[in-house]
Design an enzyme around this catalytic site. Structure first.
Site, PDB file in Angstrom:
ATOM      1  N   ASP A 172     -24.275  23.997  60.371  1.00  0.00           N
ATOM      2  CA  ASP A 172     -23.762  23.945  61.739  1.00  0.00           C
ATOM      3  C   ASP A 172     -24.851  24.414  62.696  1.00  0.00           C
ATOM      4  O   ASP A 172     -25.850  25.003  62.283  1.00  0.00           O
ATOM      5  CB  ASP A 172     -22.522  24.826  61.887  1.00  0.00           C
ATOM      6  CG  ASP A 172     -21.884  24.699  63.269  1.00  0.00           C
ATOM      7  OD1 ASP A 172     -21.437  23.580  63.602  1.00  0.00           O
ATOM      8  OD2 ASP A 172     -21.858  25.680  64.021  1.00  0.00           O
ATOM      9  N   GLY A 195     -25.161  20.227  71.674  1.00  0.00           N
ATOM     10  CA  GLY A 195     -24.460  19.251  72.504  1.00  0.00           C
ATOM     11  C   GLY A 195     -25.146  18.858  73.787  1.00  0.00           C
ATOM     12  O   GLY A 195     -24.792  17.853  74.404  1.00  0.00           O
ATOM     13  N   CYS A 225     -20.634  20.152  62.080  1.00  0.00           N
ATOM     14  CA  CYS A 225     -20.993  20.095  63.498  1.00  0.00           C
ATOM     15  C   CYS A 225     -20.718  18.676  63.958  1.00  0.00           C
ATOM     16  O   CYS A 225     -21.264  17.719  63.395  1.00  0.00           O
ATOM     17  CB  CYS A 225     -22.462  20.450  63.687  1.00  0.00           C
ATOM     18  SG  CYS A 225     -23.109  20.162  65.350  1.00  0.00           S
ATOM     19  N   ASN A 226     -19.854  18.522  64.940  1.00  0.00           N
ATOM     20  CA  ASN A 226     -19.491  17.183  65.395  1.00  0.00           C
ATOM     21  C   ASN A 226     -20.668  16.451  66.009  1.00  0.00           C
ATOM     22  O   ASN A 226     -20.835  15.243  65.812  1.00  0.00           O
ATOM     23  CB  ASN A 226     -18.349  17.272  66.406  1.00  0.00           C
ATOM     24  CG  ASN A 226     -17.004  17.463  65.752  1.00  0.00           C
ATOM     25  OD1 ASN A 226     -16.274  16.512  65.495  1.00  0.00           O
ATOM     26  ND2 ASN A 226     -16.660  18.707  65.456  1.00  0.00           N
ATOM     27  N   GLU A 231     -19.741  31.233  71.275  1.00  0.00           N
ATOM     28  CA  GLU A 231     -20.897  31.872  70.639  1.00  0.00           C
ATOM     29  C   GLU A 231     -21.006  33.344  71.045  1.00  0.00           C
ATOM     30  O   GLU A 231     -21.516  34.171  70.291  1.00  0.00           O
ATOM     31  CB  GLU A 231     -22.185  31.128  71.010  1.00  0.00           C
ATOM     32  CG  GLU A 231     -22.350  29.771  70.355  1.00  0.00           C
ATOM     33  CD  GLU A 231     -22.810  29.860  68.911  1.00  0.00           C
ATOM     34  OE1 GLU A 231     -23.483  30.846  68.560  1.00  0.00           O
ATOM     35  OE2 GLU A 231     -22.483  28.947  68.121  1.00  0.00           O
ATOM     36  N   CYS A 289     -15.322  19.478  68.299  1.00  0.00           N
ATOM     37  CA  CYS A 289     -16.453  20.397  68.135  1.00  0.00           C
ATOM     38  C   CYS A 289     -15.930  21.513  67.252  1.00  0.00           C
ATOM     39  O   CYS A 289     -14.836  22.037  67.510  1.00  0.00           O
ATOM     40  CB  CYS A 289     -16.922  20.940  69.483  1.00  0.00           C
ATOM     41  SG  CYS A 289     -18.171  22.244  69.355  1.00  0.00           S
ATOM     42  N   HIS A 296     -16.589  24.437  67.056  1.00  0.00           N
ATOM     43  CA  HIS A 296     -16.343  25.692  67.770  1.00  0.00           C
ATOM     44  C   HIS A 296     -14.892  25.770  68.274  1.00  0.00           C
ATOM     45  O   HIS A 296     -14.307  26.850  68.341  1.00  0.00           O
ATOM     46  CB  HIS A 296     -17.268  25.813  68.990  1.00  0.00           C
ATOM     47  CG  HIS A 296     -18.684  26.160  68.671  1.00  0.00           C
ATOM     48  ND1 HIS A 296     -19.558  25.260  68.113  1.00  0.00           N
ATOM     49  CD2 HIS A 296     -19.390  27.310  68.847  1.00  0.00           C
ATOM     50  CE1 HIS A 296     -20.738  25.839  67.958  1.00  0.00           C
ATOM     51  NE2 HIS A 296     -20.664  27.086  68.397  1.00  0.00           N
TER      52      HIS A 296
END
Length: 255
Positions: A7, A40, A70-71, A150, A181, A183
């Site tokens: 990721d 991104g 991770c998208n 994050e 995503c 996240h």
């Protein structure tokens, strides 16, 4: 079985959490490219290069399967990574689409894709959904969520302001929200709560979580069973501060 999880930072913890809960694998090597997060906002060529460099990292670890958690990397680097790999590499987009196919019969159901700018601009989700016959698709680049997560800002006024900024202009209210995503599942309850609190939805939207989707995908594709191991050994690596990454993992994953 020993696998790798890749990721851009801590977002892959949402996938890792689902993998740990399912107990499918004996050993997991987690690599977060935290020195270069977020992915991104970067161009496709750079993201592809990051993906290939991640392959170089995993080579000495002799993993049998790699999950790109991770998208953005799944959308833009997965095919390139697969070309140069001798082991199977699985992204998070296909499992999410298959999860929708299993759960959403109405091809006209309003679907909202949330993701980073790079993921949305790739049209990876739009194209995959259209191939399955879904027609009512909207998308929203919500890149500001990534730095908040994050920094462990998972609730509070700043997150509420950010959601208000992104979601207030929506004209079509979704029945399905793809958390595009890795996240975003970390704030999934807050996203659901915002939609239920600010819009007149009769029922909560269906949230598609790539971590849960990839577990189902792996179980079917590789005939894996839950609780195949007592508890996986997890090893953390990072291009940035690995001590910080491990501390975040202990906090979020309760390791």
């Amino acid at each position: 079985m020993k696998i790798g999880v890749f990721d851009s930072g801590v977002g892959g913890f949402s996938v890792l959490k689902s993998l740990l809960k399912a107990r499918l694998f004996d050993e997991i090597i987690y690599y977060g490219d935290s020195a270069r997060v977020p992915y991104g906002t970067k161009d496709p060529t750079t993201i592809k290069q990051f993906g290939l460099e991640a392959l170089d990292f995993f080579k000495p670890h002799e993993i049998e399967l790699l999950i790109v958690a991770c998208n953005t990397a799944s959308a833009l680097a997965l095919e390139e990574m697969q070309k140069y790999s001798k082991i199977p590499i699985v992204g998070v987009i296909e499992p999410s689409i298959l999860a929708i196919k299993r759960q959403v019969e109405d091809k006209n159901a309003p679907i909202l894709v949330l993701g980073t700018k790079a993921t949305i601009q790739s049209n990876a989700y739009d194209n995959a959904l259209k191939q399955q016959g879904y027609l009512n698709i909207s998308h929203l680049a919500t890149s500001l969520f990534v730095p908040l997560i994050e920094e462990s800002i998972l609730e509070g006024e700043l997150l509420e302001t950010c959601m208000h900024y992104y979601f207030t202009p929506l004209e079509i209210l979704p029945e399905v929200i793809i958390l595009g995503c890795t996240h975003f599942p970390l704030i999934a309850q807050k996203i659901e709560g915002y939609f239920m609190g600010h819009f007149a939805l009769p029922t909560p939207p269906l949230l598609i979580h790539s971590g849960d989707a990839i577990v189902e995908y792996l179980q079917q594709k590789y005939a894996l069973k839950n609780n195949a191991c007592t508890f996986p050994k997890v090893e953390f690596h990072a291009s940035g501060d690995v001590i910080w990454l491990e501390r975040q993992a202990k906090e979020w994953l309760k390791l």
